[in-house]
Design an enzyme around this catalytic site. Structure first.
Site, mmCIF file in Angstrom:
data_model
loop_
_atom_site.group_PDB
_atom_site.id
_atom_site.type_symbol
_atom_site.label_atom_id
_atom_site.label_comp_id
_atom_site.label_asym_id
_atom_site.label_seq_id
_atom_site.Cartn_x
_atom_site.Cartn_y
_atom_site.Cartn_z
ATOM 1 N N CYS A 135 -9.140 26.258 12.444
ATOM 2 C CA CYS A 135 -9.928 25.567 13.494
ATOM 3 C C CYS A 135 -9.155 25.756 14.892
ATOM 4 C CB CYS A 135 -10.082 24.126 13.052
ATOM 5 S SG CYS A 135 -11.638 23.481 13.845
ATOM 6 N N GLU B 16 -9.005 24.246 3.949
ATOM 7 C CA GLU B 16 -8.253 23.514 3.099
ATOM 8 C C GLU B 16 -9.063 22.443 2.427
ATOM 9 O OE1 GLU B 16 -8.261 23.670 6.486
ATOM 10 O OE2 GLU B 16 -7.869 21.832 7.462
ATOM 11 N N SER C 128 0.983 -1.180 -0.002
ATOM 12 C CA SER C 128 -0.005 0.088 0.123
ATOM 13 C C SER C 128 0.842 1.228 -0.024
ATOM 14 C CB SER C 128 -1.030 0.012 0.982
ATOM 15 O OG SER C 128 0.045 0.170 2.249
ATOM 16 N N HIS D 111 -12.472 24.685 8.044
ATOM 17 C CA HIS D 111 -11.299 24.370 7.453
ATOM 18 C C HIS D 111 -11.449 24.598 6.040
ATOM 19 C CE1 HIS D 111 -9.667 21.522 10.745
ATOM 20 N NE2 HIS D 111 -10.931 21.601 11.034
ATOM 21 N N LYS E 5 6.612 -9.538 -20.333
ATOM 22 C CA LYS E 5 6.697 -10.785 -19.497
ATOM 23 C C LYS E 5 5.269 -10.797 -18.633
ATOM 24 C CE LYS E 5 10.147 -12.653 -16.105
ATOM 25 N NZ LYS E 5 11.365 -12.148 -15.401
#
Ligand code: GLN
Length: 541
Positions: free
Chosen positions: A387, A518, A14, A516, A224
Site C-alpha cells: 500500500c 497480508e 485484557s 494489502h 478450588k
C-alpha cells in the site's frame, strides 16, 4: 441441529489472548466437522475501527466487503480459513446507530425506546443475522474488554437473554488470567473468583473457565476454582503461555475441550479431523532454520514499549510464508526516522534477507522509508511494499531514476511539481466534506496480472482479487515515463485505470502492491506474494 452460540468473555485483564482462544475454539469444533464462524463485539462508541489510531488499538483489519474491523477478525479468518463479512463485527456505536435510526423511522411503533431491552435486542438480532447469513453450526461470540467494565454490560445482558431464550444452545466461556506473583511464587485464583462473581451478578454462569497463566494449572487450583465458581472441575481448562499460537488448539484438545462442548450443547458426535491438522501444526512447530526480515515503518512505539500490533496481519503473513518455506522468520522493527536522521545507516539493511515497507498514513518517517526502498532496489535486496509501500516505491523511482527530484504524493505535498501519487476527484470531495469514516477505497477489488511478471508467477492466474484501504492512487499521467525507465505494471484494475502492482524485472524480488495482501494469508495457506518474497529472501546471500 439448532445453531449453537458460544460466548467468550474476559475476566481479570485484557490482552491475554481472547481472540486466539475464540479462534481456537472455532477451529477445534470445525475439525469435528461443524461449520464455525466468529463474531467480535467491541465496546467502544466508534462505529468501526477505521477511525482509531493503530498505536492505541492495533491493526485495522479489512474484510472482503470493506468493513474496517478489529484485528481479531483477522485471527478468525486465519484460523478458520473462512472470509468474514461486516455482519460479524459490531461496536456499541454501530448498535446504537441502528436503534436510533429505527426509532426515527417509527419502527418501534410509538413505544418508549430504552437502553434495556432495545439495545441488547439489537445485539441479539445482529448475532442471529450473522448466524443465518453464514449458515454456521456454531457461532462464537467474543465480547471485547473484561467483565466488570461498565462498557460491556449491555453485551453481557444480550448473552444472558440468549441463554434464557435458548438454554440448550448457548454456552459461556470465561477467559481468565491467573497471576504468579514473583515474591509468592504461587499461582493465585482469587482474581478469577472475583471475575466469575462479577458475571454471576450479570446473571451469567460460565460453563467453562479457560485459565491463562504462565504455567499449566494444577489439580488443587482446578478444584478450588471449581468449588468457588460453580464450574465442574473438568470444565476448568488450563491454557499456559505458549511460544506459538498453533499450540493453543493443541492444548485445548489435550483437555478434550471440543468433546466437552459437543456434549454440553447436545451436538452430534462426529469423527474429528484434528489429528491431521495437529500433524501439520506440529511439523511447523518443529521448524528450526531461521532467517531475519526487516520491517521499516512507524507505529511501533507506545511509551517505552514496542507494540507491533499495528501490523499484526503482516507479521502473520510473514510467519505463515516462512513456515511454508521451512523457515522461522525473525522480524526486526526498524523505525524509519533513524534513516532520516542518519542516511548512511541505511546500509544496516544488508543484514536482512529481505525488507517490507507496510501501509501507513501521513508524513512521519517517509523520507527514511524512501531511503530504505532505494537501498533495496539498488542493492537487489528482496523487497515487498504494501500500500503506502507501493506509493513510496513509486516516489523513490520517480525521484532517483526518472529525474523528478521533487516527486511526491499529494498526501504529503499537495503542491508538488510531480504528483506521482495523487487523490482521485471522488475522494477529494469526501475529504472536503469531512466524510472520513469508512470512505477510503476499501475491501476486495479485482486485479488483472500481466504474464511474465513475478506476480503472475506467484499467483499462477490472471485474475485475482485483493483487499484495499487507501485514498491515494498511482497517477496515470506518469505511467509511460516510469515504464520507459523499467517500472513494470504487473497488476491493473480490469478497466486498466488503476495501478495495483509495480515490479522491477532486473531484481531478485521487488514487488509492491496498492492492496494489502497480508489480509488474505491463512495459517496453512500462505499468501503467494509473501511466499515468493520469503523464497527470494532465503536465496539471498
Ligand atoms: N496513506 C496512503 C493512502 O491513503 C496509504 C494507505 C495505506 O497504506 N493503507 O492512500
Amino acid at each position: 441441529m439448532a445453531t449453537k452460540y458460544i460466548f467468550v468473555s474476559g475476566g481479570v485483564l485484557s490482552g491475554v489472548g481472547k481472540g486466539v482462544a475464540t479462534s481456537s475454539i472455532g477451529k477445534i469444533l470445525q475439525l469435528r466437522g461443524f461449520t464455525a464462524t466468529a463474531i467480535k463485539i467491541d465496546p467502544y462508541i466508534n462505529v468501526d475501527a477505521g477511525t482509531m489510531n493503530p498505536t492505541e488499538h492495533g491493526e485495522v483489519f479489512v474484510t472482503e466487503d470493506g468493513d474496517e474491523t478489529d484485528q481479531d477478525i483477522g485471527n478468525y479468518e486465519r484460523f478458520l480459513d473462512v472470509s468474514i463479512t461486516r455482519d460479524n463485527y459490531m461496536t456499541t456505536g454501530r448498535v446504537y446507530l441502528t436503534v436510533i435510526q429505527n426509532e426515527r423511522n417509527l419502527e418501534y411503533k410509538g413505544k418508549c425506546v430504552e437502553v434495556v431491552p432495545h439495545i441488547p435486542q439489537e445485539v441479539i438480532r445482529r448475532i442471529k443475522r450473522a448466524a443465518r447469513k453464514t449458515k454456521a453450526d456454531v457461532v462464537i461470540i467474543e465480547i471485547g474488554g473484561t467483565v466488570g467494565e461498565y462498557q460491556n454490560i449491555l453485551f453481557l445482558e444480550a448473552a444472558r437473554m440468549m441463554k434464557y431464550l435458548y438454554p440448550n444452545d448457548v454456552a459461556f466461556v470465561m477467559l481468565s488470567y491467573l497471576p504468579i506473583p514473583k515474591k509468592l511464587g504461587e499461582m493465585k485464583t482469587k482474581p478469577t473468583q472475583h471475575a466469575v462473581s462479577q458475571v454471576n451478578s450479570a446473571g451469567i454462569q460460565p460453563d467453562f473457565i479457560i485459565c491463562r497463566s504462565e504455567r499449566p494449572l494444577d489439580s488443587p487450583r482446578k478444584k478450588k476454582l471449581s468449588l468457588f465458581c460453580n464450574v465442574p472441575t473438568q470444565n476448568i481448562i488450563s491454557a499456559p503461555d505458549v511460544e506459538d499460537i498453533l499450540e493453543v488448539p493443541i492444548n485445548f484438545e489435550k483437555e478434550k475441550l471440543s468433546e466437552k462442548i459437543v456434549s454440553l450443547l447436545h451436538m452430534p458426535k462426529k469423527t474429528s479431523s484434528y489429528p491431521k491438522w495437529a500433524k501439520q501444526a506440529k511439523k511447523y512447530l518443529r521448524t528450526k532454520k531461521k532467517i531475519s526480515i526487516g520491517i521499516v515503518g512507524k507505529y511501533f512505539a507506545s511509551g517505552d514499549f514496542i507494540l507491533p500490533d499495528a501490523y499484526i496481519s503482516v507479521i502473520h503473513a510473514i510467519k505463515e510464508a516462512g513456515l511454508a518455506n521451512g523457515v522461522i522468520t525473525e522480524i526486526d522493527w526498524i523505525d524509519s526516522d533513524a534513516y532520516e536522521k542518519s542516511p548512511s545507516r541505511v546500509k544496516e539493511l544488508d543484514k536482512y534477507r529481505g525488507i517490507i515497507i507496510p501501509g501507513g498514513f501521513g508524513s512521519r518517517g517517509i523520507e527514511g522509508k524512501i531511503k530504505a526502498i532505494r537501498y533495496a532496489r539498488e542493492q537487489k535486496l528482496p523487497f515487498l511494499g504494501l500500500c503506502y509501500g507501493m506509493q513510496l516505491a513509486t516516489i523513490e523511482f520517480s525521484r532517483n531514476v526518472c529525474n523528478m527530484k521533487s516527486a511526491n504524493t499529494t498526501e504529503i505535498d499537495p503542491k508538488t511539481k510531480y504528483p506521482v501519487i495523487h487523490i482521485m476527484p471522488e475522494q477529494e470531495k469526501l475529504l472536503a466534506e469531512k466524510q472520513y469514516g469508512n470512505t477510503m477505497r476499501l475491501g476486495s477489488w479485482p486485479c488483472v496480472l500481466r504474464s511474465g511478471t513475478k506476480s503472475f508467477q506467484a499467483y499462477k492466474k490472471r485474475k485475482i482479487s485483493e483487499r484495499h484501504r487507501h485514498r491515494y492512487e498511482f497517477n496515470n499521467v506518469y505511467r509511460e515515463r516510469l515504464a520507459k525507465k523499467g517500472m513494470v505494471f504487473a497488476g491493473l484494475s480490469p478497466d486498466k485505470r488503476l495501478v495495483e502492482i509495480i515490479e522491477y524485472q532486473d531484481h531478485p524480488f521487488f514487488v509492491a502492491t496498492q492492496f494489502h495482501p497480508e489480509f488474505q494469508s491463512r495459517i496453512f495457506s500462505p499468501h503467494p506474494l509473501f511466499r515468493d518474497f520469503i523464497r527470494a529472501a532465503i536465496k539471498k546471500k
